[in-house]
Design a protein around this motif. Structure first.
Motif, PDB file in Angstrom:
ATOM      1  N   ASN A  61      37.923  60.415  41.328  1.00 50.11           N
ATOM      2  CA  ASN A  61      38.504  59.996  40.038  1.00 50.11           C
ATOM      3  C   ASN A  61      37.629  58.949  39.329  1.00 50.11           C
ATOM      4  N   ASP A  62      36.393  58.787  39.780  1.00 49.05           N
ATOM      5  CA  ASP A  62      35.473  57.812  39.182  1.00 49.05           C
ATOM      6  C   ASP A  62      34.235  58.528  38.655  1.00 49.05           C
ATOM      7  N   ALA A  63      33.856  58.221  37.414  1.00 44.97           N
ATOM      8  CA  ALA A  63      32.701  58.888  36.794  1.00 44.97           C
ATOM      9  C   ALA A  63      31.409  58.635  37.577  1.00 44.97           C
ATOM     10  N   GLY A  64      31.259  57.432  38.149  1.00 46.46           N
ATOM     11  CA  GLY A  64      30.050  57.086  38.905  1.00 46.46           C
ATOM     12  C   GLY A  64      29.808  58.034  40.070  1.00 46.46           C
ATOM     13  N   PHE A  65      30.891  58.486  40.716  1.00 48.35           N
ATOM     14  CA  PHE A  65      30.811  59.415  41.851  1.00 48.35           C
ATOM     15  C   PHE A  65      30.098  60.697  41.425  1.00 48.35           C
ATOM     16  N   LYS A  81      26.352  62.209  42.377  1.00 48.19           N
ATOM     17  CA  LYS A  81      26.320  63.527  43.024  1.00 48.19           C
ATOM     18  C   LYS A  81      25.375  64.479  42.281  1.00 48.19           C
ATOM     19  N   GLU A  82      25.526  64.542  40.959  1.00 49.06           N
ATOM     20  CA  GLU A  82      24.739  65.507  40.175  1.00 49.06           C
ATOM     21  C   GLU A  82      23.262  65.124  40.110  1.00 49.06           C
ATOM     22  N   TYR A  83      22.969  63.840  39.833  1.00 50.16           N
ATOM     23  CA  TYR A  83      21.569  63.427  39.700  1.00 50.16           C
ATOM     24  C   TYR A  83      20.790  63.638  40.999  1.00 50.16           C
ATOM     25  N   PHE A  84      21.440  63.359  42.136  1.00 47.05           N
ATOM     26  CA  PHE A  84      20.728  63.465  43.416  1.00 47.05           C
ATOM     27  C   PHE A  84      20.952  64.808  44.114  1.00 47.05           C
ATOM     28  N   LYS A 107      30.503  66.359  50.499  1.00 45.15           N
ATOM     29  CA  LYS A 107      30.484  65.630  51.773  1.00 45.15           C
ATOM     30  C   LYS A 107      29.370  64.575  51.766  1.00 45.15           C
ATOM     31  N   GLU A 108      28.186  64.970  51.270  1.00 48.63           N
ATOM     32  CA  GLU A 108      27.037  64.041  51.231  1.00 48.63           C
ATOM     33  C   GLU A 108      27.296  62.882  50.272  1.00 48.63           C
ATOM     34  N   THR A 109      28.000  63.165  49.161  1.00 51.06           N
ATOM     35  CA  THR A 109      28.297  62.090  48.190  1.00 51.06           C
ATOM     36  C   THR A 109      29.272  61.084  48.791  1.00 51.06           C
ATOM     37  N   PHE A 110      30.270  61.592  49.542  1.00 50.63           N
ATOM     38  CA  PHE A 110      31.211  60.685  50.227  1.00 50.63           C
ATOM     39  C   PHE A 110      30.478  59.824  51.264  1.00 50.63           C
ATOM     40  N   THR A 145      27.373  58.917  51.263  1.00 54.40           N
ATOM     41  CA  THR A 145      26.354  58.008  50.689  1.00 54.40           C
ATOM     42  C   THR A 145      27.008  57.088  49.641  1.00 54.40           C
ATOM     43  N   TRP A 146      27.381  57.651  48.495  1.00 56.92           N
ATOM     44  CA  TRP A 146      27.897  56.844  47.380  1.00 56.92           C
ATOM     45  C   TRP A 146      29.227  56.142  47.717  1.00 56.92           C
ATOM     46  N   THR A 147      30.212  56.896  48.228  1.00 58.88           N
ATOM     47  CA  THR A 147      31.530  56.296  48.517  1.00 58.88           C
ATOM     48  C   THR A 147      31.397  55.209  49.580  1.00 58.88           C
ATOM     49  N   LEU A 148      30.615  55.496  50.605  1.00 63.33           N
ATOM     50  CA  LEU A 148      30.415  54.531  51.687  1.00 63.33           C
ATOM     51  C   LEU A 148      29.640  53.303  51.190  1.00 63.33           C
ATOM     52  N   LEU A 149      28.653  53.540  50.337  1.00 66.20           N
ATOM     53  CA  LEU A 149      27.858  52.458  49.744  1.00 66.20           C
ATOM     54  C   LEU A 149      28.752  51.491  48.972  1.00 66.20           C
ATOM     55  N   GLU A 150      29.628  52.032  48.123  1.00 68.47           N
ATOM     56  CA  GLU A 150      30.539  51.209  47.323  1.00 68.47           C
ATOM     57  C   GLU A 150      31.518  50.425  48.212  1.00 68.47           C
TER      58      GLU A 150
END
Length: 408
Positions: free
Chosen positions: A364-368, A372-375, A380-383, A385-390
């Protein structure tokens, strides 16, 4: 709430929030755009990458992203830095994610902890905290948090999802990027000075005010002038005027083009101002409708630190709502009634709210989706990397804030 009070409450919340923020936010957006359009941000990134060398490329990306992240809002910094990260990864044959995680960590930390970004600036106004103190303590918390969530977390992420480090990503959606030859850009020193000038002015004023309190020096015209220059609105205005000169007039860029950059930047933040204003109205409804008082009553006899409570409420709202800024503002509506019963340092409560509002960015967050799209990652990989990072930024931020509360 009586019907006749509803509209007045919404107007009070909207006006109170935007009245404090609109000037700082607008001037900050203009200054950031001028630095980006003149090539100052690119000069900062490329010079640091050259200085740090191939071996320490991650630290170069962290340093560049941190400096640029102070001056530019999160989305703008991301759009500006991603093409540079992609170009370096191609040149050095390293994974884009190897550089992308430290970049995202630095941008996210500056966005969550440091004025003049919307979250910390708005919350400081709502809590009545001194914005210079928020900035000073924010820096102390931000630096170790970035190191943890950036270069150190990359090592863990590589073990968790090794396949994501082989992805090539896709930045076609960013469109044509303005690229500069290095000799066309402003000098490194002047670019860094322009980007960090509001921070320098606010920090000097805060440090002198803290010294004055500690030493018991009587107030005088000189100290009043320093406080005036170090006020967030004045500091941003001075910084913008300096940026117009250093990034425009001194580079012989026609004033028409300089003004065009300023106009474009304001057009881009219109929607963000409405969202923040809406968040402010929602916060006021929570306070005037008695929800804030009810939450204060719930926690009246608790031994939990107000810093931890602010973080926890912001974290729950962030996971539910998605937007970090709206989560932070809604938290203010629930936490303000709590603050009357305690002598906690308000600047630290601001930082704790900011830290909580960054946790567990998900669908529900635009940053997610941007990450995901840029990289070019899977869900699963976004969760992983990005979710865990935040989440690391949020939890590490809270730990460092609680440690700092033992000394201030």
């Amino acid at each position: 709430m009586p019907l006749k009070d509803i509209v007045k409450t919404i107007e009070t919340g909207l006006g109170g929030t935007l009245g404090h923020l609109a000037l700082i936010f607008g001037l900050g957006a203009m200054m950031g755009k001028l630095i980006a359009d003149a090539g100052g941000a690119q000069r900062i990134a490329m010079t640091l990458i050259k200085k740090f060398g191939e071996k320490n490329i991650q630290w170069a990306v962290v340093a560049a992203s941190f400096i640029i992240g102070v001056a530019l809002f999160f989305e703008v910094g991301l759009v500006l830095l991603i093409p540079i990260v992609f170009a370096i990864s191609r040149e050095l044959r390293v994974s884009i994610l190897y550089l992308g995680i430290p970049m995202a960590a630095a941008l996210s930390v500056t966005h969550g902890f440091l004025p003049p970004h919307p979250g910390p600036t708005v919350i400081a106004g709502e809590y009545g905290a001194h914005i210079g103190e928020v900035l000073l303590y924010g820096f102390i918390v931000a630096v170790p948090t970035v190191i943890l969530a950036g270069p150190l977390f990359t090592i863990v992420a590589k073990k968790l999802v090794p396949d994501s480090f082989t992805k090539t990503g896709n930045i076609a959606s960013l469109g044509e990027q303005k690229s500069f030859k290095l000799e066309e850009t402003p000098e490194f020193g002047i670019s860094v000075f322009t980007a960090l000038l509001p921070v320098i002015l606010m920090s000097i004023a805060t440090a002198i005010t803290l010294l004055q309190k500690t030493m018991g020096v009587e107030d005088n015209h000189f100290l009043a002038a320093i406080r005036f220059v170090g006020d967030a609105g004045t500091a941003m205005l001075i910084s913008l005027l300096v940026a117009i000169y250093t990034m425009g007039v001194a580079r012989k860029i026609p004033i028409k083009n300089v003004m065009e950059s300023c106009t474009t930047s304001i057009a881009h933040i219109g929607m963000m101002l409405l969202i923040i204003g809406g968040g402010g109205a929602f916060k006021q409804v929570l306070i005037n409708g008695g929800v804030g008082g009810y939450v204060a009553e719930l926690f009246k006899d608790t031994s939990l630190s107000p810093i931890f409570l602010a973080w926890m409420i912001a974290a729950i709202l962030r996971i539910s709502l998605g937007s970090a800024t709206v989560a932070a503002l809604t938290t203010a509506g629930l936490v303000i009634p709590l603050l009357g019963q305690t002598h906690v340092n308000l600047a630290l409560v601001v930082l704790a709210t900011g830290a909580g509002s960054l946790i567990a960015s998900h669908v529900n967050d635009a940053g997610f989706w941007m990450f995901k799209e840029y990289f070019g990652l899977s869900m699963k990989e976004t969760f992983a990397t990005w979710t865990l990072l935040e989440t690391i930024i949020s939890v590490a931020g809270l730990v460092f804030i609680l440690l700092l509360s033992l000394f201030v």
